[in-house]
Scaffold this active site. Sequence first.
Site, PDB file in Angstrom:
ATOM      1  N   GLN A  64      46.657  44.360  46.363  1.00 50.61           N
ATOM      2  CA  GLN A  64      47.012  45.386  45.372  1.00 50.61           C
ATOM      3  C   GLN A  64      47.347  46.726  46.014  1.00 50.61           C
ATOM      4  O   GLN A  64      47.538  47.708  45.313  1.00 50.61           O
ATOM      5  CB  GLN A  64      45.859  45.569  44.369  1.00 50.61           C
ATOM      6  CG  GLN A  64      45.521  44.336  43.556  1.00 50.61           C
ATOM      7  CD  GLN A  64      46.574  43.991  42.504  1.00 50.61           C
ATOM      8  OE1 GLN A  64      47.474  44.790  42.210  1.00 50.61           O
ATOM      9  NE2 GLN A  64      46.488  42.800  41.938  1.00 50.61           N
ATOM     10  N   HIS A 113      38.033  40.138  44.254  1.00 50.28           N
ATOM     11  CA  HIS A 113      38.745  39.065  43.555  1.00 50.28           C
ATOM     12  C   HIS A 113      38.153  37.737  44.031  1.00 50.28           C
ATOM     13  O   HIS A 113      37.684  37.636  45.165  1.00 50.28           O
ATOM     14  CB  HIS A 113      40.218  39.169  43.965  1.00 50.28           C
ATOM     15  CG  HIS A 113      41.147  38.248  43.248  1.00 50.28           C
ATOM     16  ND1 HIS A 113      41.284  36.920  43.578  1.00 50.28           N
ATOM     17  CD2 HIS A 113      42.008  38.471  42.226  1.00 50.28           C
ATOM     18  CE1 HIS A 113      42.196  36.376  42.794  1.00 50.28           C
ATOM     19  NE2 HIS A 113      42.658  37.287  41.958  1.00 50.28           N
ATOM     20  N   LYS A 133      53.525  40.536  44.774  1.00 48.52           N
ATOM     21  CA  LYS A 133      52.975  41.786  44.241  1.00 48.52           C
ATOM     22  C   LYS A 133      53.660  43.000  44.866  1.00 48.52           C
ATOM     23  O   LYS A 133      53.228  44.131  44.706  1.00 48.52           O
ATOM     24  CB  LYS A 133      51.461  41.849  44.503  1.00 48.52           C
ATOM     25  CG  LYS A 133      50.671  40.778  43.725  1.00 48.52           C
ATOM     26  CD  LYS A 133      49.206  41.051  43.810  1.00 48.52           C
ATOM     27  CE  LYS A 133      48.343  39.867  43.460  1.00 48.52           C
ATOM     28  NZ  LYS A 133      48.348  39.493  42.050  1.00 48.52           N
ATOM     29  N   ASP A 171      41.705  42.749  52.102  1.00 49.04           N
ATOM     30  CA  ASP A 171      42.574  42.160  51.089  1.00 49.04           C
ATOM     31  C   ASP A 171      43.466  43.292  50.563  1.00 49.04           C
ATOM     32  O   ASP A 171      43.008  44.144  49.798  1.00 49.04           O
ATOM     33  CB  ASP A 171      41.684  41.568  49.986  1.00 49.04           C
ATOM     34  CG  ASP A 171      42.476  41.126  48.767  1.00 49.04           C
ATOM     35  OD1 ASP A 171      43.698  41.371  48.716  1.00 49.04           O
ATOM     36  OD2 ASP A 171      41.862  40.539  47.850  1.00 49.04           O
ATOM     37  N   CYS A 180      39.934  37.401  37.494  1.00 45.65           N
ATOM     38  CA  CYS A 180      39.446  36.698  38.705  1.00 45.65           C
ATOM     39  C   CYS A 180      38.421  37.550  39.435  1.00 45.65           C
ATOM     40  O   CYS A 180      38.395  37.585  40.675  1.00 45.65           O
ATOM     41  CB  CYS A 180      40.596  36.312  39.639  1.00 45.65           C
ATOM     42  SG  CYS A 180      41.807  35.251  38.879  1.00 45.65           S
TER      43      CYS A 180
HETATM   44  N1  C6P Z   1      45.501  39.164  41.454  1.00 44.42           N
HETATM   45  C1  C6P Z   1      45.829  39.833  39.164  1.00 44.42           C
HETATM   46  O1  C6P Z   1      46.332  39.716  38.043  1.00 44.42           O
HETATM   47  P1  C6P Z   1      47.481  35.492  45.187  1.00 44.42           P
HETATM   48  O2  C6P Z   1      47.178  34.779  43.913  1.00 44.42           O
HETATM   49  O3  C6P Z   1      47.066  34.702  46.390  1.00 44.42           O
HETATM   50  O4  C6P Z   1      48.866  36.016  45.270  1.00 44.42           O
HETATM   51  O5  C6P Z   1      46.579  36.831  45.169  1.00 44.42           O
HETATM   52  C2  C6P Z   1      45.197  36.735  44.960  1.00 44.42           C
HETATM   53  C3  C6P Z   1      44.599  38.086  44.869  1.00 44.42           C
HETATM   54  C4  C6P Z   1      43.753  38.512  45.865  1.00 44.42           C
HETATM   55  N2  C6P Z   1      43.222  39.742  45.864  1.00 44.42           N
HETATM   56  C5  C6P Z   1      43.483  40.626  44.898  1.00 44.42           C
HETATM   57  C6  C6P Z   1      42.897  41.996  44.958  1.00 44.42           C
HETATM   58  C7  C6P Z   1      44.329  40.248  43.846  1.00 44.42           C
HETATM   59  O6  C6P Z   1      44.606  41.125  42.880  1.00 44.42           O
HETATM   60  C8  C6P Z   1      44.882  38.942  43.810  1.00 44.42           C
HETATM   61  C9  C6P Z   1      45.733  38.500  42.656  1.00 44.42           C
HETATM   62  C10 C6P Z   1      46.279  38.904  40.272  1.00 44.42           C
HETATM   63  O7  C6P Z   1      44.995  40.698  39.393  1.00 44.42           O
HETATM   64  C11 C6P Z   1      46.247  37.484  39.820  1.00 44.42           C
HETATM   65  S1  C6P Z   1      44.611  36.897  39.552  1.00 44.42           S
END
Ligand code: C6P
Length: 407
Positions: A204, A124, A227, A201, A365
């Site tokens: 997910q 991401h 999430k 990370d 992203c």
């Molecule tokens: N993915 C998706 O629709 P934040 O925005 O900081 O809570 O998370 C960022 C982020 C980082 N790593 C991974 C693997 C992610 O999936 C995400 C967020 C969302 O897939 C919004 S782009």
Amino acid sequence: MSVLKNNPYRKDFPVADQVIGGKRLAYLDSGATTLKPLIVIDEMDKYYRQETANVHRGLYWLSENATNKFEETRDKIAGLINSPDRKQVIFTKGTTESVNIVAQCYARNFLNKGDVILLSQMEHHSNIVPWQLVAEDKGITIKVIPINAQGELLLDEYKKLLTPEVKLVSVTYVSNALGTINPIKEMAAMAHAVGAKIFVDAAQAIAHKKVDVQDLDVDFLAFSGHKMFGPTGVGVLYGKEDLLNMMPPYQGGGDMIDVVTFEKTTYNTLPHKFEAGTPAIAAVIGLGKAVDYINQIGLDKIQEAEEELLKYATEKLKSIPGLKVFGEAREKASVISFGLEGLHPHDIATLIDKEGVAIRTGHHCAQPLMKFLCVPATCRASLSIYNNQEDIDQLYNALVKIKKFFE
Ligand code: C6P
């Protein structure tokens, strides 16, 4: 118990059972953010209606109550990820901020010109750009672990890339765009064998499988509250104690200090050193309830439910002629990225929205991944425990309908 037919969790999520624009809602975008159960909503409502106060500051009941609940969440998170100590759990705004903290406070200070940071092709942007910001300034090289056509990391290539110059590996546990689950424990051992640290990370992964930082032996791990059935605006950074102690603070302000004088300021101990200013109190307290919710069900049950949903959805979608699934890793979470021959993903999402189906389209992203897949975007259905057969059938029927329309 089958979640497809008689989902026992759905009633806990008020957003799941709605009619929007005259259509039954099928919420299939849990990868973007999960829906929130009533116990989280009620707890946050209670904080704002009856229990508002700042934390770590007041000697009156309301403030002590808020502080206790806030700090209880830290214990709950420490338990959820099996952190050796509660002070290794730092509250941040989310995964993105957690990555930025480690990039700015660890990589900027302890990596040098000529060092290498290894990322993967499926990251991401939040796990790419923060490292680039530091790498450009410091002359650090970023290298990329490639993936195969199924969307799995190539471990042989990873092994080859792990030279003594590699000081940090930063990889996702579960890909948001493909659903691939990476073998983090094995990757951590391989990184450590060459003296590199590993950042994971877990955005997910956290609400979908057991994440045990000690068993995985990772150096840093990050995730977002929103999430994992919790509120937005709060996330977590876990780190090994010696590393967190080595790192300078990220931001200056209240709570992160020990003694302040104009000549010199000394800093608070962990975790407060990294928690400057008034935190997202209601969100942290709500996150505590989200952990309770996960524990009540059990991550094994959650995983079982999501596997059932994924199997049904994958078979159903793949039966549509011209539909291509991106990402068919052997170890896969409940995410299905797909395209429909002759139709742009944005058109698909807009048209199925009219049928009540909420999915995400775009590059997710993950532009470098889209480049690898040779597509500008994909459609993504991401499933969670509140989904049922009707949701998936609604997506299937909507796709069949628009396909017919364009034939
Ligand atoms: N993915 C998706 O629709 P934040 O925005 O900081 O809570 O998370 C960022 C982020 C980082 N790593 C991974 C693997 C992610 O999936 C995400 C967020 C969302 O897939 C919004 S782009």
